[in-house]
Scaffold this active site. Structure first.
Site: not given
Ligand code: G16
Length: 543
Positions: A113-114, A277, A279, A281-282, A376
């Protein structure tokens, strides 16, 4: 081409976090690390013989290696077909859509992801179920249990598969179909939004910058925003996916998109700025002179969704993760629809969406989405904003101000302390947790604590319970502090502190966010001693 059963030994650290298994690339490069995890996923599933599996990733470093392994293991385990994005690419929301659209059994999303990429960066693997969403905890728990005892995996002795060419090929008894990663997703967006109105908006001279952060949304944004919607070439910047994200950090926040933020705060800047981001989704949404917090964006999108054709009948309900501000709750109340508070992690929205109880979901961590997929969706949020701007014919700032004047403003910020020593972070959280029952009634700096607990979620659809999802300290005046450890970091612990204060519709809406929340920042330091115990003078990231 022979079926091979290869002996292996377990790794102790393959526990999926908030969103799949995220580790340093160097961890993933250990012998059989990928193989063990994917085999453990398949060992935890039933009934996939002859079925379709979707595989795609954000193109980050190691995507190309892991995807070949994944295809071979899928073939050896009896999947009938693998659908894979050309070049191994699929944004996370597009993967979710492809799973649903082609009625696949599930999918593997290769992404961290990010998190940063490259040889020294992070990699990740996540399993999504047939509804297109991240596997629920009962599956991720089973996968983790399996990783602890796994002693062999199945694979095929076959050369690498050509993922560059669209079309089908045969691997053993399995078909591999390489598809265009953008086409199906773009068609879905066209069913949801008023593309004519957005085209007219761009024709009228409206200007926008979309920062794809050298990540997977580049091809999607170029095809949709510049291609179908007719925005001028150059509207999408950093639009070519790079395995290391051009050595950048693909997290669309005010730290890593500071240049765009600064530009939007000047008269010369565009009317609208957005980013997604690693992937896809953000999302980040910035209007001229107005950054929209993810929590506010969720509330605004929910309040205005009916302006887009896909939601013109209204929305069934809203869900937000617990640390997300309560701004959306006020919209749900006014609309008279269901509102749900879930733990952090998109997987917790799946049941509510499947049951038709909510239409729009969102998280403070820059995620918003709807029932069109089960992830998302960054570009979706940007397109819904564009649709709203096109219909309301107002700027972002004006729309945000009108929203606050109607519902009040939830001042909100998140302070992250990254790469904290895990023992210190755990002790800090445990200590505070141990004192929670004594906090209600205490008055600190003039604010009285109304409640203090560790959030437990009871899923209203399947009855499951998820405990220890974050410490909540609520005050009599409606303010709130939440403290939890991130489940996506890969080094040490990341401590997240979420701060929120409500100003009613006729209250003060023009304060600086950090100043408005300064009393709460001081209170949590008194209660938890974060800076004292971690030795940090300030958070690593403030969003
Ligand atoms: C992921 C999850 C999200 C979550 C985020 C932050 O996002 O899909 O639901 O809100 O991580 O999680 P944490 O606070 O546990 O680091 P992404 O965009 O990284 O896939």
């Amino acid at each position: 081409m022979t079926l091979q059963t290869i002996k292996t030994t377990p790794y102790a650290d393959q526990k999926p976090g908030t969103s799949g298994l995220r580790k340093r690339v160097t961890v993933y490069q250990q012998p059989n690390y990928v193989e063990n995890y994917i085999q453990a996923i398949f060992d935890s599933l039933e009934g996939f013989a002859g079925q379709t599996l979707v595989i795609g990733g954000d193109g980050r470093y190691y995507n190309d290696v892991a995807i070949q392994k994944a295809i071979r293991i899928a073939a050896a385990n009896g999947f009938g077909k693998v659908l894979v994005g050309q070049g191994g690419l699929l944004s996370t929301p597009a993967a979710s859509h492809v799973i649903r659209h082609y009625k696949a059994f599930g999918g593997l999303v290769l992404s961290a992801s990010h998190n940063p990429g490259g040889p020294e960066g992070d990699f990740g693997i996540k399993y999504n179920i047939g509804n297109g969403g991240p596997a629920p905890e009962k599956i991720t728990d089973a996968v983790f249990d399996r990783t602890k005892v796994i002693d062999s995996y199945k694979t095929l002795d076959t050369p690498d598969i050509d993922l560059g060419k669209i079309g089908t090929q045969q691997i053993g008894d399995m078909v591999v179909e390489v598809i265009d990663p953008v086409t199906d997703y773009a068609a879905l967006m066209e069913t949801l939004f008023d593309f004519d109105a957005i085209r007219a908006l761009f024709k009228s001279g409206f200007t926008m910058t979309f920062d794809a952060m050298n990540a997977v949304t580049g091809p999607y944004a170029k095809a949709i925003i510049e291609g179908i919607l007719g925005a001028p070439a150059g509207t999408v910047i950093n639009g070519v996916p790079s395995p290391s994200f051009n050595d950048g950090h693909p997290d669309p926040n005010l730290v890593y998109c500071k240049d765009m933020y600064d530009l939007l705060m000047t008269p010369e800047g565009p009317d609208f700025g957005a980013a997604s981001d690693g992937d896809g989704d953000r999302n980040l949404i910035i209007g001229k002179n107005r950054f929209v917090t993810p929590s506010d964006s969720l509330a605004l999108l929910a309040a205005n969704a009916h302006l887009a054709p896909g939601y013109k009948g209204g929305i069934a309900g809203i869900a937000r993760s617990m640390p997300t501000s309560a701004a959306a709750d006020r919209v749900a109340e006014k609309l008279g629809i269901e509102m749900h508070e879930t733990p952090t992690g998109w997987k917790f929205f799946g049941n509510l969406l499947d049951a038709g109880r909510v239409t729009i979901c969102g998280e403070e961590s820059a995620g918003t989405g709807s029932d069109h997929v089960r992830e998302k969706d960054g570009l979706w949020a940007v397109l819904l904003w564009l649709n709203i701007l096109a219909v309301r014919k107002q700027g972002v700032d004006e729309i945000v101000r009108e929203h606050w004047a109607t519902y009040g403003r939830n001042y909100y910020t998140r302070h992250d302390y990254e790469e904290v020593d895990s023992a210190i972070a755990n002790a800090l959280v445990d200590d505070l947790r141990g004192r929670l029952s004594s906090l209600p009634g205490q008055v600190i700096d003039g604010l009285e604590i109304a409640y203090a607990d560790d959030f437990t979620y009871h899923d209203p659809v399947d009855g499951s319970t998820s405990a220890k999802q974050g410490i909540r300290i609520g005050f009599k005046d409606g303010s709130r502090i939440v403290l939890r450890l991130s489940g996506t970091g890969t080094v040490g612990a990341t401590l997240r502190v979420y701060l929120e204060r409500y100003e009613p519709a006729d209250g003060q809406h023009n304060l600086d966010t950090q100043e408005a929340l300064a009393p709460l920042i001081s209170i949590i330091e008194k209660l938890a001693g974060i800076q004292k115990r971690t030795g940090r003078n300030e958070p690593s990231v403030i969003t």
